[in-house]
Design an enzyme around this catalytic site. Structure first.
Site: not given
Length: 529
Positions: A346, A427-428
């Protein structure tokens, strides 16, 4: 606000009246150039975002999704540009599986990011749409030196994705990833970017590019149709607001996971987290426990807004959050299922201009390059579909035309109905955890955006384990262990703790200028004038 950076991250905050900050310096400069050409913060954000698809392909691409929060000078607007499942994706289509695939065609929903660019530009932009593509096309056509962190991520993706349709032909040089400093160009992507620019994005959903993606899907195992692409649209949404200590945290509502940060903040407020010192094991213990509860609720209830069976107001009800807080043992780590509220790879960037417009923007291919599938013309598809559930009756169960649970979330803080900070931590599942930590650093500890970013982070990983950065003081690690946490200290070069970008106002309005930070964990840059 403390201007001096206390955590020694190696970067000073940037102060200016016009600012762009992103995870790649060339992209930041593309955004600044848009401002210098007479554009506003939306133009700057879009020029940055479009350039990032070229210069940071390991994290985002033309086949991804996006979300935005835009302060237009008077009001905050939310945009959901995440794509929907193709018509063929019935539960029966996945009847031979118990969980969604992690990569490949059966993870790919219709890409929404281009629709987001179109919608933002039409609603708020000042510059011609095609002008926003200038630097992205130049870098794709003529090349640029690959930056160090991106080179590392590129290399690590090869063993996982090299056999997916189109990946090796598109992103490898003689079977290898480009090294740091090596010139990378992608003329085919430049051609695609020109087509998007020249057609105002229409080709991507109803024209030549859409047909090319549908044909490629038919030849390599996908199930897209022209109707799937034509049905796509980005939607304006009302941002979800939650008050904390005199500020209001705004997030994109579900299908986004921003509500996770808001749930955790509410639990922590009810648990009186401020009774414990900043940076103490006791305070981090409560943060971790609150986040575990928040994730449990999100995984049980959050889905496409149309299929939510639990109203967001119930999940954010103060009495409910207080009841959740009461379950936390302040002296011992625990585990939590979902509560029972009363129901009725991302990139993140931000931009702000001297007229008071601020943009919090995020786009993503999800796990690194995403699905690994790359259509002709450098269209690297995300793997957002892997976030659907295959559990019968689950709110997030896969279905045609449905949006999956989404991890990417831009954030925005206001105070007294006035803007305070645009920020995000990509980040997830680190994203809502990063939002929580960032908000508490900024509000409770009065730290500037760069210092909020530099501070050592903790994370609950995808398996629920607690990990901390190598920079976390050992006294804190020992304290968390004594409270019953199994703590894994990650190596100093770990990329597991996300990447933050943030811009805050220095005064009551834009006339005082802004202060910005860019995460030292990545190749990024905050720049201004």
């Amino acid at each position: 606000m403390l201007i001096s950076p206390p955590f020694g991250g190696g970067r000073a905050p940037v102060l200016a009246r016009n600012i762009v900050t992103s995870s790649q310096p060339l992209a930041t400069q593309a955004g600044l150039e848009a401002l210098q050409m007479g554009g506003n913060a939306v133009d700057a954000a879009l020029a940055t975002a479009i350039t990032l698809t070229v210069v940071e392909p390991t994290m985002n691409g033309l086949g991804g999704d996006g979300f935005a929060l835009v302060w237009d000078g008077k009001k905050l607007h939310g945009l959901n540009a995440s794509g929907r499942a193709p018509a063929a994706w019935t539960p029966e289509y996945f009847s031979n599986k118990t969980v969604m695939d992690p990569i490949g065609w059966k993870t790919i929903t219709v890409p929404g990011v281009v629709s987001g660019w179109i919608t933002l530009s039409r609603q708020f932009g000042k510059l011609p749409f095609e002008q926003l593509f200038k630097r992205a096309i130049q870098y794709a056509e003529n090349g640029f030196p690959v930056s160090p962190v991106i080179a590392r991520q590129w290399r690590e993706a090869i063993p996982i994705l090299k056999d997916q349709p189109g990946f090796s032909e598109s992103f490898l040089i003689d079977g290898k990833a480009p090294a740091a400093g090596q010139i990378w160009s992608f003329p085919a992507q430049a051609k695609t970017l020109r087509e998007i620019a020249d057609t105002q994005g229409e080709s991507f959903y109803t024209g030549k590019l859409a047909q090319s993606m549908v044909d490629f899907a038919g030849a390599t195992g996908g199930c897209f149709t022209m109707a799937d692409f034509a049905a796509n649209q980005a939607d304006w949404v009302e941002p979800l607001a939650f008050d904390y200590e005199g500020f209001t945290l705004h997030e994109i509502p579900p299908n986004g996971s921003g509500i996770v940060a808001q749930i955790a903040l509410g639990i922590l407020q009810a648990a009186n987290v401020k009774q414990y010192p900043a940076n103490s094991a006791q305070r981090i213990h409560l943060q971790v426990e609150a986040m575990r509860m928040a994730f449990a609720d999100a995984y049980a209830y959050v889905s496409d807004a149309k299929s939510m069976v639990m109203p967001v107001g119930s999940l954010l009800d103060r009495d409910y959050l207080a009841s959740r807080a009461a379950l936390i043992n302040h002296q011992q780590a625990g585990s939590y299922g979902a509560g029972d509220p009363h129901s009725g790879g991302t990139v993140y960037l931000c931009a702000a201009d001297d007229n008071g417009m601020m943009v919090s923007y995020i786009q993503s291919n999800f796990k690194g390059f995403g699905s690994g599938v790359v259509a002709p013309g450098g269209i690297a598809f995300h793997n957002r579909g892997m976030s659907f559930s295959l559990v019968n009756g689950h709110p997030n169960q896969v279905a045609p035309g449905k949006r999956p649970f989404h991890t990417i979330i831009p954030a925005f803080l206001t105070k007294g109905n006035q803007p305070a900070m645009a920020f995000g931590v990509m980040g997830g599942n680190m994203q809502p955890q990063g939002h929580l930590q960032f908000v508490m650093r900024f509000i409770d500890e009065y730290l500037n955006p760069q210092a909020c970013s530099d501070a050592p982070r903790w994370r609950i990983d995808d398996l629920g384990k607690l990990t901390v950065e190598a920079s976390m003081p050992m006294s804190v690690v020992d304290g968390l262990t004594a409270l019953g946490h199994e703590v894994l200290v990650m190596p100093a070069n770990s990329l597991d703790f996300g990447s933050a970008q943030a811009i805050a106002l220095l005064g009551q309005d834009a006339s005082a200028g802004y202060i910005a930070g860019s995460d030292h964990r990545r190749d990024g840059l905050a720049g201004g004038f």
